[in-house]
Enzyme design. Sequence first.
Site, PDB file in Angstrom:
ATOM      1  N   GLU A  33      -3.631 -47.748  42.975  1.00 21.30           N
ATOM      2  CA  GLU A  33      -4.422 -47.903  41.742  1.00 21.30           C
ATOM      3  C   GLU A  33      -5.191 -46.623  41.450  1.00 21.30           C
ATOM      4  OE1 GLU A  33      -3.663 -50.153  39.294  1.00 21.30           O
ATOM      5  OE2 GLU A  33      -3.890 -51.610  40.899  1.00 21.30           O
ATOM      6  N   THR A  35      -3.924 -43.886  40.841  1.00 23.04           N
ATOM      7  CA  THR A  35      -3.187 -42.759  41.417  1.00 23.04           C
ATOM      8  C   THR A  35      -2.240 -42.132  40.387  1.00 23.04           C
ATOM      9  OG1 THR A  35      -1.682 -44.439  42.236  1.00 23.04           O
ATOM     10  CG2 THR A  35      -3.208 -43.497  43.836  1.00 23.04           C
ATOM     11  N   GLU A 159       4.311 -45.655  23.019  1.00 23.70           N
ATOM     12  CA  GLU A 159       2.945 -46.163  23.229  1.00 23.70           C
ATOM     13  C   GLU A 159       1.917 -45.020  23.156  1.00 23.70           C
ATOM     14  OE1 GLU A 159       2.673 -49.508  25.740  1.00 23.70           O
ATOM     15  OE2 GLU A 159       0.491 -49.397  25.926  1.00 23.70           O
ATOM     16  N   ASP A 171       4.407 -48.849  33.686  1.00 22.20           N
ATOM     17  CA  ASP A 171       4.734 -50.161  33.116  1.00 22.20           C
ATOM     18  C   ASP A 171       6.145 -50.191  32.545  1.00 22.20           C
ATOM     19  OD1 ASP A 171       2.087 -50.429  33.712  1.00 22.20           O
ATOM     20  OD2 ASP A 171       1.426 -50.860  31.659  1.00 22.20           O
TER      21      ASP A 171
HETATM   22  P1  ADP Z   1      -1.051 -55.821  27.912  1.00 22.20           P
HETATM   23  O1  ADP Z   1       0.014 -54.788  27.903  1.00 22.20           O
HETATM   24  O2  ADP Z   1      -1.903 -55.790  29.132  1.00 22.20           O
HETATM   25  O3  ADP Z   1      -0.533 -57.212  27.649  1.00 22.20           O
HETATM   26  P2  ADP Z   1      -1.882 -54.356  25.602  1.00 22.20           P
HETATM   27  O4  ADP Z   1      -3.136 -54.367  24.807  1.00 22.20           O
HETATM   28  O5  ADP Z   1      -1.404 -53.089  26.169  1.00 22.20           O
HETATM   29  O6  ADP Z   1      -2.057 -55.489  26.720  1.00 22.20           O
HETATM   30  O7  ADP Z   1      -0.698 -54.917  24.708  1.00 22.20           O
HETATM   31  C1  ADP Z   1      -0.825 -56.148  24.038  1.00 22.20           C
HETATM   32  C2  ADP Z   1      -0.349 -56.009  22.591  1.00 22.20           C
HETATM   33  O8  ADP Z   1       1.096 -55.886  22.565  1.00 22.20           O
HETATM   34  C3  ADP Z   1      -0.624 -57.226  21.772  1.00 22.20           C
HETATM   35  O9  ADP Z   1      -1.945 -57.223  21.268  1.00 22.20           O
HETATM   36  C4  ADP Z   1       0.405 -57.090  20.657  1.00 22.20           C
HETATM   37  O10 ADP Z   1      -0.009 -56.140  19.702  1.00 22.20           O
HETATM   38  C5  ADP Z   1       1.609 -56.498  21.397  1.00 22.20           C
HETATM   39  N1  ADP Z   1       2.535 -57.571  21.811  1.00 22.20           N
HETATM   40  C6  ADP Z   1       2.945 -57.862  23.064  1.00 22.20           C
HETATM   41  N2  ADP Z   1       3.795 -58.922  23.066  1.00 22.20           N
HETATM   42  C7  ADP Z   1       3.935 -59.301  21.785  1.00 22.20           C
HETATM   43  C8  ADP Z   1       4.665 -60.346  21.115  1.00 22.20           C
HETATM   44  N3  ADP Z   1       5.432 -61.221  21.786  1.00 22.20           N
HETATM   45  N4  ADP Z   1       4.566 -60.411  19.762  1.00 22.20           N
HETATM   46  C9  ADP Z   1       3.807 -59.547  19.081  1.00 22.20           C
HETATM   47  N5  ADP Z   1       3.093 -58.567  19.655  1.00 22.20           N
HETATM   48  C10 ADP Z   1       3.140 -58.438  20.981  1.00 22.20           C
HETATM   49 MG    MG Z   2      -0.298 -52.672  27.867  1.00 26.91          MG
END
Ligand code: ADP
Ligand code: MG
Length: 385
Positions: A33, A35, A159, A171
């Site tokens: 973590e 890292t 991203e 990821d």
């Molecule tokens: P994490 O990756 O930890 O889940 P993030 O903030 O990086 O959190 O990413 C989450 C975002 O990704 C959501 O708020 C949305 O915008 C997008 N997202 C992920 N899965 C979906 C989905 N099935 N439909 C629409 N948007 C999604």
């Molecule tokens: Mg994310």
Amino acid sequence: MKALEEFPKRFVDRYGSSPRIFRAPGRVNLIGEHTDYNDGFVMPAAINFNTWVAVAPREDRKLTAYSENLAEGAEFDLDAPSPRPRHDWSDYVFGVAVMLQQAGERLRGADLLILGDVPLGAGLSSSASIEVATGYALLNNTGLAIEPVALAKLCQSAENNFVGMRCGIMDQFISCCGHAGRALMLDCRSLDYRLLPLPPDVSLVICNTMVKHALASGEYNKRRAECEAGVSRLARDLPRVRALRDVTLTDLERYGRDLPELVFRRCRHVVSENARVLEAAGALERGDAAAFGRLMAESHRSLRDDYEVSCPELDMMVDLAGHAQGVFGARMTGGGFGGCTINLVRTEHIDEFKRTVGREYEHATGREPQIYVSPAAEGAGEVQT
Ligand code: ADP
Ligand code: MG
């Protein structure tokens, strides 16, 4: 997931043609973590929570996307001269298209339907899973193939450069390259990786503390700056040092003694954590789950005391897991200041773990934790329908 059974039909109802379906998993980091931005080692596994993207070609140069999770649609013109992010979920989808086209691919128009069971924003990387599943869908829809590592890099750049989130490659990499029953040790500098066997009778149990402290992003930037300060000092005596990845504990003891005490401790976390990931890989190769668990515990202590990115709720969850039956190891996972813990638990003890840890955490904090259980899962690919 029930909605998944009806997914192809939902596509036909919405768009009138029958789709191909691509799947990409979320992930959890087992050890390693803070890292990644120090050119070091991480050890994630893909989990049994996924985003599915169904796709069929269109005759024009448009992409349409509809998220079943959000009940929201969006449209994108593949010929738009300078596409801009809209600062919503569609950026994760269209950002991948933008990066593919910037890489020189001419994509075919497509209808997309999206469904996921990775909890959004819980730290299990629903973002990488939607990007990677979209990447496969758009490429296959155009008749193009891609290497998994190349797709991971491209999704990371979507991203970073379109969504505007400064994330590392972990990821997307594990979502593309994960293997069932295996953890993956990734060298964040070279992108070399090793697949490592997890014991067959253990499961990954992820406990969401249900808190996210506002500190997170400011503190993250401070930690990065503290690591850089450590590198500048150490590089004066050790010119080969470009990142904390290049520093051993002996180096740090010898040349880091005049660092401010705080910076010294930050460096000690990163340097010792890299060493722990390498040791943890050895433990998995020997089938030594107990040794792996001890390294998880040390990692948590180092994150709590030296790196100071834990919080009372994470410490509480780790502590409760330590008293439960069948637990090899527990630690916070992700950036910290809330979010999730990862626990390596003997599969036969899972129900009991969920009951006791869930109840005691709620009793102590007043919050009901979410607990997700998964084996280490397979990376992204096409789903046969
Ligand atoms: P994490 O990756 O930890 O889940 P993030 O903030 O990086 O959190 O990413 C989450 C975002 O990704 C959501 O708020 C949305 O915008 C997008 N997202 C992920 N899965 C979906 C989905 N099935 N439909 C629409 N948007 C999604
Ligand atoms: Mg994310």
